[in-house]
Write a protein that holds these residues in place. Structure first.
Motif, PDB file in Angstrom:
ATOM      1  N   GLU A  72       0.853  -1.086  -0.075  1.00 54.01           N
ATOM      2  CA  GLU A  72      -0.105  -0.058   0.084  1.00 54.01           C
ATOM      3  C   GLU A  72       0.802   1.355  -0.070  1.00 54.01           C
ATOM      4  O   GLU A  72       0.610   2.227  -0.778  1.00 54.01           O
ATOM      5  CB  GLU A  72      -1.059  -0.106   1.147  1.00 54.01           C
ATOM      6  N   LEU A  73       2.082   1.175   0.903  1.00 52.95           N
ATOM      7  CA  LEU A  73       2.675   2.542   0.860  1.00 52.95           C
ATOM      8  C   LEU A  73       3.858   2.521  -0.498  1.00 52.95           C
ATOM      9  O   LEU A  73       3.995   3.744  -0.645  1.00 52.95           O
ATOM     10  CB  LEU A  73       3.539   2.489   2.227  1.00 52.95           C
ATOM     11  N   SER A  74       3.887   1.725  -1.058  1.00 58.60           N
ATOM     12  CA  SER A  74       4.661   1.677  -2.356  1.00 58.60           C
ATOM     13  C   SER A  74       3.851   2.110  -3.309  1.00 58.60           C
ATOM     14  O   SER A  74       4.482   3.035  -4.259  1.00 58.60           O
ATOM     15  CB  SER A  74       5.047   0.254  -2.630  1.00 58.60           C
ATOM     16  N   ASP A  75       2.660   2.037  -3.182  1.00 58.88           N
ATOM     17  CA  ASP A  75       1.515   2.438  -4.245  1.00 58.88           C
ATOM     18  C   ASP A  75       1.449   4.031  -3.816  1.00 58.88           C
ATOM     19  O   ASP A  75       1.457   4.871  -5.027  1.00 58.88           O
ATOM     20  CB  ASP A  75       0.115   1.808  -4.104  1.00 58.88           C
ATOM     21  N   VAL A  76       1.518   4.499  -2.458  1.00 60.64           N
ATOM     22  CA  VAL A  76       1.273   5.601  -2.177  1.00 60.64           C
ATOM     23  C   VAL A  76       2.356   6.434  -2.916  1.00 60.64           C
ATOM     24  O   VAL A  76       2.406   7.642  -3.548  1.00 60.64           O
ATOM     25  CB  VAL A  76       1.088   5.861  -0.971  1.00 60.64           C
ATOM     26  N   LEU A  77       3.831   5.959  -2.637  1.00 61.48           N
ATOM     27  CA  LEU A  77       4.820   6.635  -3.034  1.00 61.48           C
ATOM     28  C   LEU A  77       5.362   6.700  -4.348  1.00 61.48           C
ATOM     29  O   LEU A  77       5.541   7.814  -5.017  1.00 61.48           O
ATOM     30  CB  LEU A  77       5.982   5.737  -2.230  1.00 61.48           C
ATOM     31  N   PHE A  78       5.097   5.494  -4.982  1.00 65.08           N
ATOM     32  CA  PHE A  78       5.444   5.414  -6.474  1.00 65.08           C
ATOM     33  C   PHE A  78       4.408   5.334  -7.386  1.00 65.08           C
ATOM     34  O   PHE A  78       4.377   5.219  -8.664  1.00 65.08           O
ATOM     35  CB  PHE A  78       6.312   4.032  -6.798  1.00 65.08           C
ATOM     36  N   GLY A  79       3.178   5.274  -7.179  1.00 68.50           N
ATOM     37  CA  GLY A  79       1.910   5.034  -7.866  1.00 68.50           C
ATOM     38  C   GLY A  79       1.339   3.500  -7.768  1.00 68.50           C
ATOM     39  O   GLY A  79       2.007   2.702  -7.884  1.00 68.50           O
ATOM     40  N   THR A  80      -0.010   3.474  -7.834  1.00 64.89           N
ATOM     41  CA  THR A  80      -0.818   2.291  -8.069  1.00 64.89           C
ATOM     42  C   THR A  80      -0.722   1.847  -9.429  1.00 64.89           C
ATOM     43  O   THR A  80      -0.877   2.437 -10.649  1.00 64.89           O
ATOM     44  CB  THR A  80      -2.147   2.532  -7.640  1.00 64.89           C
ATOM     45  N   LYS A 124      22.071  -6.132 -26.928  1.00 68.84           N
ATOM     46  CA  LYS A 124      23.545  -6.407 -27.435  1.00 68.84           C
ATOM     47  C   LYS A 124      23.993  -4.901 -27.516  1.00 68.84           C
ATOM     48  O   LYS A 124      25.341  -4.769 -26.889  1.00 68.84           O
ATOM     49  CB  LYS A 124      23.782  -7.051 -28.704  1.00 68.84           C
ATOM     50  N   GLU A 125      23.340  -3.780 -28.089  1.00 68.70           N
ATOM     51  CA  GLU A 125      24.359  -2.665 -28.210  1.00 68.70           C
ATOM     52  C   GLU A 125      24.052  -1.820 -27.161  1.00 68.70           C
ATOM     53  O   GLU A 125      24.440  -0.550 -27.230  1.00 68.70           O
ATOM     54  CB  GLU A 125      23.570  -2.156 -29.642  1.00 68.70           C
ATOM     55  N   CYS A 126      23.348  -2.120 -26.097  1.00 68.74           N
ATOM     56  CA  CYS A 126      23.029  -1.155 -24.978  1.00 68.74           C
ATOM     57  C   CYS A 126      23.916  -1.446 -23.734  1.00 68.74           C
ATOM     58  O   CYS A 126      24.235  -2.643 -23.594  1.00 68.74           O
ATOM     59  CB  CYS A 126      21.661  -0.999 -24.650  1.00 68.74           C
ATOM     60  N   VAL A 127      23.988  -0.753 -22.777  1.00 68.67           N
ATOM     61  CA  VAL A 127      24.336  -0.692 -21.478  1.00 68.67           C
ATOM     62  C   VAL A 127      23.260  -1.612 -20.733  1.00 68.67           C
ATOM     63  O   VAL A 127      22.322  -1.162 -20.759  1.00 68.67           O
ATOM     64  CB  VAL A 127      24.867   0.445 -20.923  1.00 68.67           C
ATOM     65  N   ASN A 128      23.523  -2.847 -20.460  1.00 68.89           N
ATOM     66  CA  ASN A 128      22.653  -3.675 -19.901  1.00 68.89           C
ATOM     67  C   ASN A 128      22.508  -3.336 -18.304  1.00 68.89           C
ATOM     68  O   ASN A 128      23.590  -4.193 -17.480  1.00 68.89           O
ATOM     69  CB  ASN A 128      22.241  -4.952 -20.116  1.00 68.89           C
ATOM     70  N   ILE A 129      21.734  -3.128 -17.523  1.00 68.55           N
ATOM     71  CA  ILE A 129      21.517  -3.022 -16.219  1.00 68.55           C
ATOM     72  C   ILE A 129      20.591  -4.072 -15.687  1.00 68.55           C
ATOM     73  O   ILE A 129      19.189  -3.810 -16.071  1.00 68.55           O
ATOM     74  CB  ILE A 129      21.418  -1.656 -15.498  1.00 68.55           C
ATOM     75  N   VAL A 130      20.756  -4.972 -14.831  1.00 68.40           N
ATOM     76  CA  VAL A 130      19.709  -5.811 -14.217  1.00 68.40           C
ATOM     77  C   VAL A 130      19.497  -5.443 -12.909  1.00 68.40           C
ATOM     78  O   VAL A 130      20.380  -5.504 -12.040  1.00 68.40           O
ATOM     79  CB  VAL A 130      19.947  -7.273 -14.280  1.00 68.40           C
ATOM     80  N   VAL A 131      18.175  -5.075 -12.465  1.00 65.07           N
ATOM     81  CA  VAL A 131      18.016  -4.812 -11.063  1.00 65.07           C
ATOM     82  C   VAL A 131      17.023  -6.036 -10.512  1.00 65.07           C
ATOM     83  O   VAL A 131      16.289  -6.493 -11.056  1.00 65.07           O
ATOM     84  CB  VAL A 131      17.174  -3.609 -10.791  1.00 65.07           C
ATOM     85  N   HIS A 132      17.735  -6.489  -9.398  1.00 67.95           N
ATOM     86  CA  HIS A 132      17.185  -7.608  -8.622  1.00 67.95           C
ATOM     87  C   HIS A 132      17.014  -7.753  -7.517  1.00 67.95           C
ATOM     88  O   HIS A 132      17.625  -7.072  -6.618  1.00 67.95           O
ATOM     89  CB  HIS A 132      18.364  -8.865  -9.229  1.00 67.95           C
ATOM     90  N   GLY A 133      15.854  -8.275  -6.937  1.00 69.14           N
ATOM     91  CA  GLY A 133      15.608  -8.334  -5.438  1.00 69.14           C
ATOM     92  C   GLY A 133      14.384  -8.168  -5.050  1.00 69.14           C
ATOM     93  O   GLY A 133      13.299  -8.631  -6.002  1.00 69.14           O
ATOM     94  N   HIS A 134      13.867  -7.093  -4.335  1.00 68.68           N
ATOM     95  CA  HIS A 134      12.482  -6.887  -3.808  1.00 68.68           C
ATOM     96  C   HIS A 134      11.873  -5.609  -3.589  1.00 68.68           C
ATOM     97  O   HIS A 134      10.741  -5.180  -3.895  1.00 68.68           O
ATOM     98  CB  HIS A 134      12.234  -7.792  -2.642  1.00 68.68           C
ATOM     99  N   GLU A 135      12.743  -4.522  -3.109  1.00 73.81           N
ATOM    100  CA  GLU A 135      12.325  -3.211  -2.760  1.00 73.81           C
ATOM    101  C   GLU A 135      12.392  -2.195  -3.609  1.00 73.81           C
ATOM    102  O   GLU A 135      13.377  -2.006  -4.318  1.00 73.81           O
ATOM    103  CB  GLU A 135      12.888  -2.806  -1.249  1.00 73.81           C
ATOM    104  N   PRO A 136      11.070  -1.477  -4.005  1.00 74.56           N
ATOM    105  CA  PRO A 136      11.057  -0.640  -5.104  1.00 74.56           C
ATOM    106  C   PRO A 136      11.583   0.310  -5.094  1.00 74.56           C
ATOM    107  O   PRO A 136      11.993   1.441  -5.953  1.00 74.56           O
ATOM    108  CB  PRO A 136       9.656  -0.455  -5.362  1.00 74.56           C
ATOM    109  N   THR A 137      12.202   0.914  -3.767  1.00 73.25           N
ATOM    110  CA  THR A 137      12.934   2.149  -3.483  1.00 73.25           C
ATOM    111  C   THR A 137      14.162   2.299  -4.304  1.00 73.25           C
ATOM    112  O   THR A 137      14.528   3.414  -5.077  1.00 73.25           O
ATOM    113  CB  THR A 137      13.196   2.230  -2.002  1.00 73.25           C
TER     114      THR A 137
END
Ligand code: SF4
Ligand code: MSK
Length: 628
Positions: free
Chosen positions: A225-233, A248-261
């Motif tokens: 609920e507070l993630s929705d408040v902060l970042f949007g539902t 292939k041609e881009c800088v690839n960044i993988v974000v992995h885990g759980h917390e949306p902050t």
């Protein structure tokens, strides 16, 4: 080497597993094979290490050997204690995630504008926070403070319990399982399962239920609920999924885990014009951020960021040779990532003081300086582009699906039908009508992880297809959601898998038959949806023709989820057995007796086709009892 035709149904996984083998990289499947045979005592929950007189093991396979621990703890005590501790750890992980989001909201007030003021006001109203004469920023701070106090308040029950149907709340009160403060419930599991405390398996499970409920109706719900408040539902949108989303041609960044902050800040930083310019100077076409596991769900739902893969694909993402940085926060991060990353140019970057990995670079994230730190992390990735080595291979495998079905989004979709028949909007009436008429037989949540004990993705996908053809709507979260979108089940074309009734409902509402409801903490959205339906029908959640399944689960969090679902009145089918089977009493209690107490129970069924059959029988029985 294992036969990848058998261990997964996912084409990208098969191709990258072969590359891994060619390059002599060990993956989760290889380590699982090397681990065989796994310890039977551990598997049955019969090993106790709760004090230093142990470890103690109860021998079940023959008449010889100990039948009690050195202190006299029986198989029932040991198995239930192990299970309760796993539930407490799972509840702690989800709830600490919720606490971090509440802290992020608290510190954000006055600095940024919250994205969903409507939800903020709604929560304030539910929690008795006066809003008159206050601006959103002040209300946000008061809501955050109240949320934080849920973890350690001295008296009273958790505030979100009021969202459950009255009958459920009364039952929890009668049974003495209504949780009071989140941290306290977890502490009490640890205390009561300490050597020489609680030895009664029913009472141990009772306390585990309190801890689990404090997750689903507490920490997880606060997180969502507070993630929705902060970042949007979340709202419905299309995204691409699977490892073919790497570029292939881009800088690839993988974000992995759980917390949306963290992931929200990385997504923003990757759009910074200076960093984009820097990426071009390094020879890249741009910066491609993709998400993995639950972080993947969070940023896909709010930004349309591609979902790169599930729990079992994290090592394979690095094996592509195309990932400049894998940025992780907490939970479900394999320590092996550091070893795999060493064989490529990938930088593994840990960001949480709660989850460091030897061999990784640690760049601590702090919400208060979020964007600045995120920019520094993204810069590390950008500057790493030129260091690629060896073969870069990104399988040409990806699919597209519609995701982001928050409760609010579902209600809005239902309103389209409601309004056209001049009924009041903002209710679940059309859904209830479809269930009552029998066009829709029921609904099932397919959630959870991957586990080498089950074929990767196939169990989620087979179960979903078996349910769809029986006119049972599927909702999904976590890595189950990754499986479903990869298999094309979140596209409109997936209606071809549906029975006539469900296909008609999907067409009328213009939705896919498998609805993506978010990350693991977002199972709390499913609890609220079920409460809305139960309240509308004037019944309890346990009366509804619904079920839940975790065919490939592995984490302690999944055990907490399973138990809070059961305690909320839901029939929960597990594809992998929890480590309790060494105790017949505990197994029977969880899989049989709890139903007469709570209306929900566990079922252990490895085969997804049989699981679907059992679920269908359960749903038809519930329908009969409701007289529909
Ligand atoms: Fe053994 Fe009892 Fe100690 Fe467990 S608590 S290790 S069963 S002596
Ligand atoms: S990420 S808990 S592997 S679903 Fe939430 Fe996936 Fe299970 Fe982690």
């Amino acid at each position: 080497m294992i036969n990848c035709e058998l261990f997964t149904c996912d084409a990208a996984t098969k191709k990258l597993y072969e590359k891994a083998k060619k390059e002599r990289i060990d993956t989760v499947w290889d380590r699982a094979l090397a681990m065989q045979p796994q310890c039977g005592f551990g598997e049955m929950g019969l090993c106790c290490t709760n004090c230093s007189m142990g470890p103690c093991r109860i021998v079940k396979v023959s008449d010889d050997g100990p039948k009690a621990g050195i202190c006299g703890a029986t198989e029932d005590t040991i198995a239930s204690r192990n299970f309760a501790r796993a539930v407490a750890a799972g509840s702690a992980a989800h709830s600490d995630h919720g606490r971090d989001i509440a802290l992020a909201l608290y510190h954000a007030t006055g600095k940024i504008r919250v994205k969903d003021e409507e939800k903020l006001f709604k929560i304030a109203g539910e929690w008795g926070i006066a809003v008159e004469g206050k601006d959103a920023s002040r209300i946000a701070r008061e809501v955050a403070e109240k949320a934080l106090s849920e973890f350690g308040k001295i008296f009273g029950k958790l505030l979100f319990l009021k969202r459950a149907p009255h009958k459920r709340q009364n039952l929890w009160d009668e049974l003495g399982v209504a949780p009071e403060a989140i941290d306290r419930e977890i502490v009490e599991v640890l205390h009561s399962t300490h050597m020489g405390s609680d030895a009664d398996y029913r009472n141990i499970i009772r306390q585990a239920i309190r801890a689990a409920l404090s997750d689903g109706w507490g920490g997880s719900m606060i997180g969502t609920e507070l993630s929705d408040v902060l970042f949007g539902t979340p709202v419905p949108r299309k995204v691409e999924a699977n490892l073919g989303v790497l570029k292939k041609e881009c800088v690839n960044i993988v974000v992995h885990g759980h917390e949306p902050t963290l992931s929200e800040a990385i997504v923003m930083a990757a759009r910074d014009p200076e960093l984009l310019e820097l990426a071009k100077k390094q020879g890249a076409e741009g910066i491609n951020v993709v998400g993995m596991c639950c972080t993947g769900n969070e940023i896909a739902m709010r930004h349309g960021i591609p979902m790169a893969g599930d729990f079992f694909q994290q090592e394979l993402a690095i094996v592509t040779g195309a990932v400049e940085a894998m940025i992780v926060d907490v939970q479900c991060i394999m320590p092996s990532l550091a070893t795999v990353a060493k064989c490529y140019h990938t930088k593994l970057i840990t960001t949480s003081p709660k989850a460091k990995v030897p061999g990784a670079i640690h760049m601590e994230f702090d919400e208060q300086k979020g964007l600045d730190i995120a920019k520094r992390i993204v810069k590390e990735a950008v500057m790493n582009f030129k260091n690629r080595k060896g073969e870069v291979y990104i399988p040409d495998v990806k699919s597209e699906g519609e995701i982001g079905y928050s409760l609010e989004a579902i209600i809005k979709i239902l309103d389209r039908v409601t309004n056209s028949f001049a009924h009041p909007s903002g209710t679940v009436k059309p859904l209830v009508d479809a269930i009552k008429s029998g066009v829709l037989r029921g609904a099932v949540a397919i959630v959870g992880c991957n586990n080498h004990k089950q074929p990767h993705n196939s169990c989620h996908v087979t179960l979903a297809k078996e349910l769809l053809r029986r006119d049972i709507l599927v909702v999904t979260t976590g890595c189950g959601a990754h499986s479903c979108i990869k298999a094309g089940l979140m596209s409109k074309e997936a209606r071809k898998y549906c029975g006539k009734g469900l296909a008609t409902v999907c067409e009328l509402l213009d939705i896919p038959p498998v609805l993506h409801m978010g990350s693991c903490v977002d199972i709390s959205r499913i609890l609220v949806l079920l409460s809305e339906v139960a309240n509308y029908m004037g019944v309890d959640i346990s009366d509804l023709p619904v079920a839940a399944a975790a065919p490939e689960w592995m984490s302690e969090k999944a055990q907490s989820i399973g138990l809070y679902a059961v305690a909320s009145g839901i029939y929960v089918v597990l594809g992998v057995s929890p480590a309790v089977t060494g105790s017949e009493n505990v197994t029977n209690y969880l899989t049989k007796d709890l139903e007469s107490v709570l209306g929900g129970r566990f079922e252990i069924e490895k085969d997804p086709v049989k699981a679907a059959e059992k679920i269908a029988v359960h749903i038809e029985n519930k329908r009969k009892r409701l007289g529909i």
